[in-house]
Design a protein around this motif. Sequence first.
Motif, PDB file in Angstrom:
ATOM      1  N   ILE A 137      12.129  62.478  87.356  1.00 43.65           N
ATOM      2  CA  ILE A 137      13.519  62.561  88.035  1.00 43.65           C
ATOM      3  C   ILE A 137      13.967  63.885  88.340  1.00 43.65           C
ATOM      4  CG2 ILE A 137      15.722  61.792  87.862  1.00 43.65           C
ATOM      5  CD1 ILE A 137      14.912  59.309  86.072  1.00 43.65           C
ATOM      6  N   THR A 138      14.209  64.679  87.371  1.00 39.87           N
ATOM      7  CA  THR A 138      14.656  65.950  87.521  1.00 39.87           C
ATOM      8  C   THR A 138      13.685  67.068  88.456  1.00 39.87           C
ATOM      9  OG1 THR A 138      13.609  66.726  85.197  1.00 39.87           O
ATOM     10  CG2 THR A 138      15.817  66.050  85.309  1.00 39.87           C
ATOM     11  N   GLY A 139      12.392  66.866  88.433  1.00 39.11           N
ATOM     12  CA  GLY A 139      11.329  67.435  89.202  1.00 39.11           C
ATOM     13  C   GLY A 139      11.646  66.845  90.516  1.00 39.11           C
ATOM     14  N   LEU A 140      11.957  65.532  90.875  1.00 39.08           N
ATOM     15  CA  LEU A 140      12.070  65.370  92.280  1.00 39.08           C
ATOM     16  C   LEU A 140      13.400  65.786  92.761  1.00 39.08           C
ATOM     17  CD1 LEU A 140      10.554  61.550  92.101  1.00 39.08           C
ATOM     18  CD2 LEU A 140       9.551  63.677  93.296  1.00 39.08           C
ATOM     19  N   ALA A 141      14.384  65.875  91.863  1.00 41.38           N
ATOM     20  CA  ALA A 141      15.510  66.412  92.292  1.00 41.38           C
ATOM     21  C   ALA A 141      15.509  68.028  92.609  1.00 41.38           C
ATOM     22  CB  ALA A 141      16.490  66.292  91.171  1.00 41.38           C
ATOM     23  N   LEU A 142      14.514  68.507  92.099  1.00 35.42           N
ATOM     24  CA  LEU A 142      14.289  69.943  92.139  1.00 35.42           C
ATOM     25  C   LEU A 142      13.521  70.039  93.459  1.00 35.42           C
ATOM     26  CD1 LEU A 142      13.926  71.464  88.634  1.00 35.42           C
ATOM     27  CD2 LEU A 142      15.692  71.646  90.308  1.00 35.42           C
ATOM     28  N   LEU A 143      12.612  69.158  93.937  1.00 35.66           N
ATOM     29  CA  LEU A 143      11.816  69.150  94.845  1.00 35.66           C
ATOM     30  C   LEU A 143      12.482  68.932  96.218  1.00 35.66           C
ATOM     31  CD1 LEU A 143       8.773  69.562  95.801  1.00 35.66           C
ATOM     32  CD2 LEU A 143       8.560  67.308  95.373  1.00 35.66           C
ATOM     33  N   PHE A 144      13.564  68.194  96.100  1.00 36.50           N
ATOM     34  CA  PHE A 144      14.472  67.839  97.168  1.00 36.50           C
ATOM     35  C   PHE A 144      15.988  68.185  97.020  1.00 36.50           C
ATOM     36  CE2 PHE A 144      10.895  64.783  97.233  1.00 36.50           C
ATOM     37  CZ  PHE A 144      10.192  65.203  98.522  1.00 36.50           C
ATOM     38  N   PRO A 145      16.141  69.374  96.848  1.00 35.51           N
ATOM     39  CA  PRO A 145      17.700  70.020  96.362  1.00 35.51           C
ATOM     40  C   PRO A 145      18.419  69.396  97.428  1.00 35.51           C
ATOM     41  CG  PRO A 145      16.347  71.789  97.016  1.00 35.51           C
ATOM     42  CD  PRO A 145      15.344  70.627  97.118  1.00 35.51           C
ATOM     43  N   GLU A 146      18.165  69.101  98.611  1.00 36.93           N
ATOM     44  CA  GLU A 146      19.182  68.565  99.548  1.00 36.93           C
ATOM     45  C   GLU A 146      19.823  67.428  99.219  1.00 36.93           C
ATOM     46  OE1 GLU A 146      14.985  67.675 101.352  1.00 36.93           O
ATOM     47  OE2 GLU A 146      15.915  69.326 100.310  1.00 36.93           O
ATOM     48  N   TYR A 147      19.257  66.637  98.401  1.00 36.74           N
ATOM     49  CA  TYR A 147      19.806  65.194  97.992  1.00 36.74           C
ATOM     50  C   TYR A 147      20.543  65.292  96.451  1.00 36.74           C
ATOM     51  CZ  TYR A 147      16.780  63.567 101.537  1.00 36.74           C
ATOM     52  OH  TYR A 147      16.236  63.414 102.824  1.00 36.74           O
ATOM     53  N   ALA A 153      28.296  67.806  86.171  1.00 36.75           N
ATOM     54  CA  ALA A 153      28.511  68.466  84.818  1.00 36.75           C
ATOM     55  C   ALA A 153      29.021  69.917  85.174  1.00 36.75           C
ATOM     56  CB  ALA A 153      27.213  68.528  83.895  1.00 36.75           C
ATOM     57  N   GLY A 154      30.001  69.962  85.887  1.00 40.10           N
ATOM     58  CA  GLY A 154      30.653  71.375  86.140  1.00 40.10           C
ATOM     59  C   GLY A 154      29.859  72.217  86.689  1.00 40.10           C
ATOM     60  N   LEU A 155      28.472  72.116  87.091  1.00 36.80           N
ATOM     61  CA  LEU A 155      27.702  72.882  87.750  1.00 36.80           C
ATOM     62  C   LEU A 155      27.159  72.679  89.155  1.00 36.80           C
ATOM     63  CD1 LEU A 155      25.394  73.364  84.702  1.00 36.80           C
ATOM     64  CD2 LEU A 155      27.122  74.882  85.327  1.00 36.80           C
ATOM     65  N   GLY A 156      27.119  73.839  89.817  1.00 33.95           N
ATOM     66  CA  GLY A 156      26.714  73.443  91.348  1.00 33.95           C
ATOM     67  C   GLY A 156      25.468  72.934  91.548  1.00 33.95           C
ATOM     68  N   GLY A 157      25.242  72.283  92.565  1.00 31.68           N
ATOM     69  CA  GLY A 157      23.886  71.894  93.269  1.00 31.68           C
ATOM     70  C   GLY A 157      22.820  71.296  92.197  1.00 31.68           C
ATOM     71  N   VAL A 158      21.832  72.106  92.100  1.00 35.62           N
ATOM     72  CA  VAL A 158      20.451  71.647  91.244  1.00 35.62           C
ATOM     73  C   VAL A 158      20.722  72.232  89.848  1.00 35.62           C
ATOM     74  CG1 VAL A 158      19.097  71.124  93.427  1.00 35.62           C
ATOM     75  CG2 VAL A 158      19.146  73.475  92.000  1.00 35.62           C
ATOM     76  N   TRP A 159      21.545  72.990  89.379  1.00 34.94           N
ATOM     77  CA  TRP A 159      21.446  73.287  88.212  1.00 34.94           C
ATOM     78  C   TRP A 159      21.336  72.632  86.960  1.00 34.94           C
ATOM     79  CZ3 TRP A 159      19.793  78.075  86.721  1.00 34.94           C
ATOM     80  CH2 TRP A 159      20.023  79.088  87.565  1.00 34.94           C
ATOM     81  N   PRO A 160      22.216  71.608  87.133  1.00 39.89           N
ATOM     82  CA  PRO A 160      21.833  70.603  86.081  1.00 39.89           C
ATOM     83  C   PRO A 160      20.398  69.835  85.813  1.00 39.89           C
ATOM     84  CG  PRO A 160      23.912  70.293  86.970  1.00 39.89           C
ATOM     85  CD  PRO A 160      23.104  71.093  87.825  1.00 39.89           C
ATOM     86  N   PHE A 161      19.916  69.672  87.011  1.00 43.26           N
ATOM     87  CA  PHE A 161      18.535  69.083  86.849  1.00 43.26           C
ATOM     88  C   PHE A 161      17.679  70.256  86.574  1.00 43.26           C
ATOM     89  CE2 PHE A 161      20.906  66.714  90.179  1.00 43.26           C
ATOM     90  CZ  PHE A 161      20.628  65.282  89.798  1.00 43.26           C
ATOM     91  N   ALA A 162      17.766  71.643  86.901  1.00 39.61           N
ATOM     92  CA  ALA A 162      16.919  72.511  86.456  1.00 39.61           C
ATOM     93  C   ALA A 162      16.888  72.850  85.105  1.00 39.61           C
ATOM     94  CB  ALA A 162      17.317  73.797  87.265  1.00 39.61           C
ATOM     95  N   ILE A 163      17.979  72.663  84.487  1.00 41.02           N
ATOM     96  CA  ILE A 163      18.302  72.907  83.069  1.00 41.02           C
ATOM     97  C   ILE A 163      17.711  71.821  82.310  1.00 41.02           C
ATOM     98  CG2 ILE A 163      20.137  73.075  81.209  1.00 41.02           C
ATOM     99  CD1 ILE A 163      21.902  74.639  83.280  1.00 41.02           C
ATOM    100  N   ALA A 164      18.083  70.774  82.790  1.00 38.85           N
ATOM    101  CA  ALA A 164      17.303  69.547  82.138  1.00 38.85           C
ATOM    102  C   ALA A 164      15.909  69.324  82.159  1.00 38.85           C
ATOM    103  CB  ALA A 164      18.065  68.334  82.715  1.00 38.85           C
ATOM    104  N   HIS A 165      15.400  69.801  83.407  1.00 33.88           N
ATOM    105  CA  HIS A 165      13.827  69.799  83.631  1.00 33.88           C
ATOM    106  C   HIS A 165      13.267  70.792  82.602  1.00 33.88           C
ATOM    107  CE1 HIS A 165      10.371  68.786  85.892  1.00 33.88           C
ATOM    108  NE2 HIS A 165      10.111  70.166  85.957  1.00 33.88           N
ATOM    109  N   TYR A 166      13.951  72.042  82.304  1.00 33.90           N
ATOM    110  CA  TYR A 166      13.394  73.063  81.516  1.00 33.90           C
ATOM    111  C   TYR A 166      13.414  72.369  80.166  1.00 33.90           C
ATOM    112  CZ  TYR A 166      12.992  77.632  79.073  1.00 33.90           C
ATOM    113  OH  TYR A 166      12.577  78.499  78.294  1.00 33.90           O
TER     114      TYR A 166
END
Length: 195
Positions: A137-147, A153-166
């Motif tokens: 899920i987090t990988g797909l969110a990073l692959l398609f950041p426009e969605y 969580a108080g962060l902009g854009g894909v940052w929460p997904f990037a942190i979670a993915h990491y």
Amino acid sequence: MTPLWLRLWHWTMAVLFTVLVVTGVVLTHSTSTFALINYALADTLHQVLGIAFSALFVVFLLVAGVTGHWRRYQRQWKGLLSRIVKFGGYVINGVPVKGNGGGEAPPRIEVSRGLLILVQNFLSIFSIAVLSPLLAITGLALLFPEYAPEKMAGLGGVWPFAIAHYWVGLLGVLFLLFHAYIATIAGFRRMIKGR
């Protein structure tokens, strides 16, 4: 018996995850002066293999559902945490000897091997139920950041997904290392021959 389809899926996912870890390290920690492999190649490999990983995970869920293989995980889960606590107590305090006839308690090394296998069962189910879906899920969110949502969580854009993915990826690496260790005491033959 471990079915052939499951063994093939398992080894394919292990190879994919290992390459994804290496390419993820390159994408996360490369600098302009040092990279383990070419950054663009790592990016492409990570995207393609991440999609393959996600697709194979969905295939696993479908096949496990159709064949009824999911019941194996349901049986393993039943009482698993209480067995882990029980074996953990045996490792710490020793195994009580039952009956008047006595007999010898098994050595602690044997009991600790049993505990490690129970922990491995727990982590395998956790990997299938939590880690793999979160990685996909987090990988797909990073692959398609426009969605991705504007803020999360108080962060902009894909940052929460990037942190979670990491962090989920790091947990996956820890699982892989533990899994490889446990395989040396209980599982390589089973995942090769099926017994």
